[in-house]
Design a protein around this motif. Structure first.
Motif, PDB file in Angstrom:
ATOM      1  N   ILE A 155       0.853  -1.190   0.000  1.00  0.00           N
ATOM      2  CA  ILE A 155       0.000   0.000   0.000  1.00  0.00           C
ATOM      3  C   ILE A 155       0.886   1.236   0.000  1.00  0.00           C
ATOM      4  O   ILE A 155       1.810   1.340   0.809  1.00  0.00           O
ATOM      5  CB  ILE A 155      -0.922   0.035   1.238  1.00  0.00           C
ATOM      6  N   GLU A 156       0.614   2.148  -0.908  1.00  0.00           N
ATOM      7  CA  GLU A 156       1.307   3.431  -0.942  1.00  0.00           C
ATOM      8  C   GLU A 156       0.272   4.544  -1.084  1.00  0.00           C
ATOM      9  O   GLU A 156      -0.476   4.579  -2.055  1.00  0.00           O
ATOM     10  CB  GLU A 156       2.289   3.504  -2.115  1.00  0.00           C
ATOM     11  N   ILE A 157       0.242   5.426  -0.123  1.00  0.00           N
ATOM     12  CA  ILE A 157      -0.639   6.596  -0.161  1.00  0.00           C
ATOM     13  C   ILE A 157       0.234   7.834  -0.084  1.00  0.00           C
ATOM     14  O   ILE A 157       1.037   7.979   0.840  1.00  0.00           O
ATOM     15  CB  ILE A 157      -1.642   6.584   1.009  1.00  0.00           C
ATOM     16  N   ARG A 158       0.102   8.695  -1.072  1.00  0.00           N
ATOM     17  CA  ARG A 158       0.924   9.905  -1.139  1.00  0.00           C
ATOM     18  C   ARG A 158       0.031  11.135  -1.230  1.00  0.00           C
ATOM     19  O   ARG A 158      -0.729  11.294  -2.183  1.00  0.00           O
ATOM     20  CB  ARG A 158       1.850   9.864  -2.365  1.00  0.00           C
ATOM     21  N   ASN A 159       0.123  11.989  -0.221  1.00  0.00           N
ATOM     22  CA  ASN A 159      -0.561  13.299  -0.240  1.00  0.00           C
ATOM     23  C   ASN A 159      -2.038  13.171  -0.596  1.00  0.00           C
ATOM     24  O   ASN A 159      -2.557  13.916  -1.425  1.00  0.00           O
ATOM     25  CB  ASN A 159       0.142  14.248  -1.215  1.00  0.00           C
ATOM     26  N   GLY A 172     -17.572  19.311   6.821  1.00  0.00           N
ATOM     27  CA  GLY A 172     -17.202  19.147   8.222  1.00  0.00           C
ATOM     28  C   GLY A 172     -16.037  18.214   8.485  1.00  0.00           C
ATOM     29  O   GLY A 172     -15.646  18.013   9.636  1.00  0.00           O
ATOM     30  N   PHE A 173     -15.443  17.638   7.421  1.00  0.00           N
ATOM     31  CA  PHE A 173     -14.322  16.708   7.644  1.00  0.00           C
ATOM     32  C   PHE A 173     -13.454  16.639   6.400  1.00  0.00           C
ATOM     33  O   PHE A 173     -13.949  16.757   5.276  1.00  0.00           O
ATOM     34  CB  PHE A 173     -14.814  15.303   7.970  1.00  0.00           C
ATOM     35  N   SER A 174     -12.144  16.429   6.614  1.00  0.00           N
ATOM     36  CA  SER A 174     -11.256  16.195   5.480  1.00  0.00           C
ATOM     37  C   SER A 174     -10.070  15.338   5.893  1.00  0.00           C
ATOM     38  O   SER A 174      -9.627  15.373   7.049  1.00  0.00           O
ATOM     39  CB  SER A 174     -10.752  17.532   4.907  1.00  0.00           C
ATOM     40  N   LEU A 175      -9.587  14.532   4.946  1.00  0.00           N
ATOM     41  CA  LEU A 175      -8.290  13.892   5.072  1.00  0.00           C
ATOM     42  C   LEU A 175      -7.263  14.917   4.635  1.00  0.00           C
ATOM     43  O   LEU A 175      -7.332  15.450   3.520  1.00  0.00           O
ATOM     44  CB  LEU A 175      -8.201  12.649   4.190  1.00  0.00           C
ATOM     45  N   ASN A 176      -6.287  15.181   5.495  1.00  0.00           N
ATOM     46  CA  ASN A 176      -5.394  16.324   5.290  1.00  0.00           C
ATOM     47  C   ASN A 176      -4.079  15.916   4.656  1.00  0.00           C
ATOM     48  O   ASN A 176      -3.041  15.828   5.315  1.00  0.00           O
ATOM     49  CB  ASN A 176      -5.133  17.023   6.631  1.00  0.00           C
ATOM     50  N   ASN A 177      -4.111  15.628   3.346  1.00  0.00           N
ATOM     51  CA  ASN A 177      -2.888  15.273   2.617  1.00  0.00           C
ATOM     52  C   ASN A 177      -2.096  14.179   3.316  1.00  0.00           C
ATOM     53  O   ASN A 177      -0.900  14.330   3.587  1.00  0.00           O
ATOM     54  CB  ASN A 177      -2.013  16.520   2.410  1.00  0.00           C
ATOM     55  N   ILE A 178      -2.754  13.075   3.615  1.00  0.00           N
ATOM     56  CA  ILE A 178      -2.105  12.011   4.370  1.00  0.00           C
ATOM     57  C   ILE A 178      -1.209  11.167   3.475  1.00  0.00           C
ATOM     58  O   ILE A 178      -1.475  10.987   2.282  1.00  0.00           O
ATOM     59  CB  ILE A 178      -3.130  11.110   5.100  1.00  0.00           C
ATOM     60  N   SER A 179      -0.142  10.658   4.066  1.00  0.00           N
ATOM     61  CA  SER A 179       0.789   9.775   3.372  1.00  0.00           C
ATOM     62  C   SER A 179       1.215   8.672   4.322  1.00  0.00           C
ATOM     63  O   SER A 179       1.537   8.938   5.483  1.00  0.00           O
ATOM     64  CB  SER A 179       2.030  10.540   2.892  1.00  0.00           C
ATOM     65  N   PHE A 180       1.206   7.436   3.846  1.00  0.00           N
ATOM     66  CA  PHE A 180       1.815   6.329   4.587  1.00  0.00           C
ATOM     67  C   PHE A 180       1.969   5.140   3.657  1.00  0.00           C
ATOM     68  O   PHE A 180       1.342   5.067   2.591  1.00  0.00           O
ATOM     69  CB  PHE A 180       1.026   5.950   5.850  1.00  0.00           C
ATOM     70  N   THR A 181       2.829   4.210   4.043  1.00  0.00           N
ATOM     71  CA  THR A 181       3.046   2.991   3.273  1.00  0.00           C
ATOM     72  C   THR A 181       2.919   1.786   4.190  1.00  0.00           C
ATOM     73  O   THR A 181       3.174   1.874   5.397  1.00  0.00           O
ATOM     74  CB  THR A 181       4.435   2.968   2.615  1.00  0.00           C
TER      75      THR A 181
END
Length: 293
Positions: free
Chosen positions: A5-9, A16-25
């Motif tokens: 799994i690769e998540i970039r920005n 009322g909600f947001s994912l804030n440019n998350i990144s993780f592998t």
């Protein structure tokens, strides 16, 4: 080691909600626990990973392929906290409906899992308890060859014996080294038993991504009657008790505590609970905040 799994920005916003440019592998061959309070963004992240929600921006790759790739769908199993099957269908009906869509569907494996979970193949889905529905959903995920499981609260609604059985099944799934699991849960004791890695999300942002051992070994629980003023800024999630106080503290910051302070290892649950309390610290009374003699 390749990443499963690769998540970039990744950015995704709702009212009322947001994912804030998350990144993780998440590396291949890892069982990763996805933790955080309700509303932190766990389910939204999982929905973007499965293609059920389109990100506003950012990149997602699963098994070194774009999330939209058909071959990824074939190699991925998905189970949300509420399996979505026709209420009138039985497990046999579910198999007949799903089998044509997956080349690797194994009917023998599916029936074996139904027997292992003591699920009647002739009983209608609507008559199953929540725990039984979760078991059925897991049986569907594991009835074919996959390399990646995305699970949302897979042990939710299960009694301790059933949870133990599910965890055993997930351990068995991980035996081939090329398989990966990402699962969200509020039952952090499950993570202590099976997770290699922890991703901690809070208010739509990633607070931690790393090994389970590194997370818990970086913190300790501290309990006592007096907390010196000089140490109060080191206390995380300070809680007042009848006998004094308790808090989470980074292990590297415990120097200078009174000799009667009790210091214990922190669990994953301790880290999550007390980190979420850090913005609402109580004020210690003068006698409980006196400088150390």
């Amino acid at each position: 080691m390749n990443n499963a799994i690769e998540i970039r920005n990744l950015y995704k916003t709702y009212p009322g909600f947001s994912l804030n440019n998350i990144s993780f592998t998440v590396p291949e061959g890892i069982c990763c626990g996805f933790v955080g309070p309700n509303g932190a963004g766990k389910t939204t992240t999982l929905r973007t990973l499965t293609g059920m929600a389109a990100p506003d921006s950012g990149q997602i790759r699963l098994l070194d392929q774009p999330v939209s790739s058909y071959s990824v769908r074939e190699e991925m199993g998905i189970l949300f906290d509420q399996p979505y099957f026709q209420e009138e269908w039985t497990p046999r009906d579910i198999e007949r409906g799903l089998r044509p869509f997956y080349k690797s569907w194994d009917s023998g494996r599916y029936r074996s899992l139904l027997a292992r979970f003591e699920l009647d193949p002739r009983r209608k889905f609507k008559k199953f308890s929540r725990g039984m529905k979760m078991k059925l959903g897991l049986a569907v995920c594991l009835a074919r060859e996959t390399r990646l499981l995305l699970l949302d609260e897979p042990t939710g609604g299960l009694d301790p014996a059933a949870r133990d059985e599910v965890l055993d099944l997930l351990r068995e799934y991980m035996i081939p080294e090329n398989r990966t699991i990402l699962f969200s849960t509020h039952i952090t004791s499950d993570l202590e038993r099976i997770a290699d890695q922890i991703v901690y999300i809070s208010h739509g942002s990633i607070s931690y991504c790393g090994s389970r051992e590194e997370l818990t070994s970086s913190y300790c629980m501290v309990r006592g009657y007096r907390l010196p003023k000089a140490k109060q800024h080191d206390a995380i999630g300070l809680r007042l008790t009848d006998s004094g106080y308790e808090c989470l503290m980074e292990l590297s910051r415990i120097g200078g505590l009174p000799v009667d302070a009790v210091i214990e290892p922190a669990t994953i649950e301790d880290v999550v609970v007390y980190c979420e309390r850090k913005d609402r610290q109580p004020t210690l009374s003068p006698e409980r905040s006196a400088d150390n003699d």
